[in-house]
Each structure stands twice: as C-alpha cells, then as structure tokens.
Scaffold this motif. Sequence first.
Motif, PDB file in Angstrom:
ATOM      1  N   THR A 106       3.635   0.215  -5.415  1.00  0.00           N
ATOM      2  CA  THR A 106       3.817  -0.244  -4.034  1.00  0.00           C
ATOM      3  C   THR A 106       4.593   0.767  -3.190  1.00  0.00           C
ATOM      4  O   THR A 106       4.356   0.881  -1.986  1.00  0.00           O
ATOM      5  CB  THR A 106       4.546  -1.590  -4.024  1.00  0.00           C
ATOM      6  OG1 THR A 106       5.776  -1.480  -4.761  1.00  0.00           O
ATOM      7  CG2 THR A 106       3.686  -2.667  -4.657  1.00  0.00           C
ATOM      8  N   ALA A 107       5.516   1.486  -3.806  1.00  0.00           N
ATOM      9  CA  ALA A 107       6.267   2.490  -3.056  1.00  0.00           C
ATOM     10  C   ALA A 107       5.351   3.600  -2.567  1.00  0.00           C
ATOM     11  O   ALA A 107       5.490   4.091  -1.434  1.00  0.00           O
ATOM     12  CB  ALA A 107       7.380   3.073  -3.923  1.00  0.00           C
ATOM     13  N   GLY A 212       8.173  -3.270  -1.957  1.00  0.00           N
ATOM     14  CA  GLY A 212       7.991  -1.824  -2.056  1.00  0.00           C
ATOM     15  C   GLY A 212       7.130  -1.224  -0.967  1.00  0.00           C
ATOM     16  O   GLY A 212       7.477  -0.191  -0.382  1.00  0.00           O
ATOM     17  N   SER A 213       5.978  -1.833  -0.662  1.00  0.00           N
ATOM     18  CA  SER A 213       5.077  -1.254   0.323  1.00  0.00           C
ATOM     19  C   SER A 213       5.521  -1.523   1.752  1.00  0.00           C
ATOM     20  O   SER A 213       5.034  -0.885   2.686  1.00  0.00           O
ATOM     21  CB  SER A 213       3.661  -1.810   0.120  1.00  0.00           C
ATOM     22  OG  SER A 213       3.638  -3.199   0.336  1.00  0.00           O
TER      23      SER A 213
END
Length: 277
Positions: A106-107, A212-213
Amino acid sequence: MTRRKSVIPGFGISMGITITILSIVVLIPLCSLVVFSAKLSLSEFIDTVTKPRVLAGYYVSISTAFIASLINVLMGLILAWILVRYDFKGKKFIDGIIELPFALPTAVAGISLTHLTTTNGWVGQIFYNLFGIQIAYTRVGITVALIFIGIPFVVRSVQPVLEKIDKQYEEAAFILGADAKTTFKKVIFPEILPAIISGFTLAFARCIGEYGSVVFIAGNTPYETEIAPLLIMSKLQEYDYSAATSIALVMLGISMVILSVNAIVQANVSRRVNGKI
C-alpha cells in the motif's frame, strides 16, 4: 451403541486447529483492543473518541470511503461486464491486473498515486491546469487512493455471478419482446444485486481502515484530510495506547456494523430474488 462416523475425517482435531488459528489471528488481537480501552473510565473513553479532531478523522475516513465505494460499484460492474461478455486482445492481462492492489504494498501505491496527482504530476497537472482541481493533498486524492484499493472487491464479487447467468434467460426475454434495458433491469440486475451489495460493503469496510496508500496522498491536515487510522498511529507514537485502542475500537465497531448490515441486506435480497418474500 455404535458411534456415528463424522462426515469430515478428524473433525474434532480440524475444529480445534481452526478455533486455535482463529483465536490467535483474530479473536485475541480484537480482545486486546477491549483490554487496553478498559484502562480508561467510561467518561474518559467517550471524551477520547469524541474529541473534535477525532470526529473529523471519522468523517474524513467514512465520507471518502463511501464515495470511493459508490464509484467502485459503477466502475467494477462495467469492468466485470466487459471481462465476462467480451473477448478481446489483452483480456487476460486486464483480468490479472485488477488484483494488483491486493499484491502491491500500500505504501508503494500511495507514493505512486501521489507523484501522479500532484500539480506537477502527469495526471494532476492536467486537472489543475484545465479545471483548477487539485487532487493530491485533498479529499479528492484520498478518494482516488481508496478507489484504487477497493475496486478489486467489486469486480471479483460480481464477475463470478455474471459468468454463471444462463444466457437463455436473456434470449427468452428478447423473444418475449423485452429490449436490452428491460432485460438488464428485470433479468440480469436482480441476479447480480447481492454480489454488488457484497462488493460495495467489502470495499467500504476495507477503505475505512486503509492507511498506507492514503497517508502519502492525504496531506494529513487536521480537520481536513486527516484520517482516523493516522490518528491511531499518532497516538501510538506518543505511547498513548489507551487512546489509540479506543479510537481503533470505534473503527472496529463501525466495520462490524457495516458487515452486519451487509449480511442482513444480502439475506433479504436473496429471499426476494428466490421468491420467498
């Protein structure tokens, strides 16, 4: 008296292993939220989870997740329809890439989307120069990130149902004089409605807790683009575990309510489709 054989060989052992794994992976972590939150009195708990900044975080998370999930329903239905009803070059590639949000960290997704949607990014500068719309570091950017995260849930919920619909029903509707719009409304849509509701609910529940995103593209401005999961992380960094788990417990409750509503709605829709209501 002879003992009845279990339908599933080794059912007792299998059930024991299942309960153990479920407890370790799901029940114990969830119970820890209650344990840490219990360190606060009821008044302290209510005061912690109803602070203006926390309420703003709830609103940002829920509103953007809801909008993103609605958009995903429309986009996911179109994608599923194309993948099921048409044959074209690159179909397998598109079918496989839909699950990319599941595999991509997600990062990485958040950083990539942020670079694309800033005022200097490939996509962001087009919207900013032509329409004056800034995507990154706004709620629009959060919604974009959540659409990316949530769309596989809708596609993978609707696609199998579309594949199982017998085209003879559509042909019968055409023979009886129904046009394409009526056939979709009366024949196809009732069949895929439970899957649409399931996809929407799963995407909604997933998007509410996404961190995360979103954290990179949100800008994290208090009261404006600060999401609830970020508040939880902030409390953890301050070693305020009771406050962090209290906010997390509220988010857990919201997710449980969403999933419960999904189960009830799907059950009612299924009964109507099957003519039991």
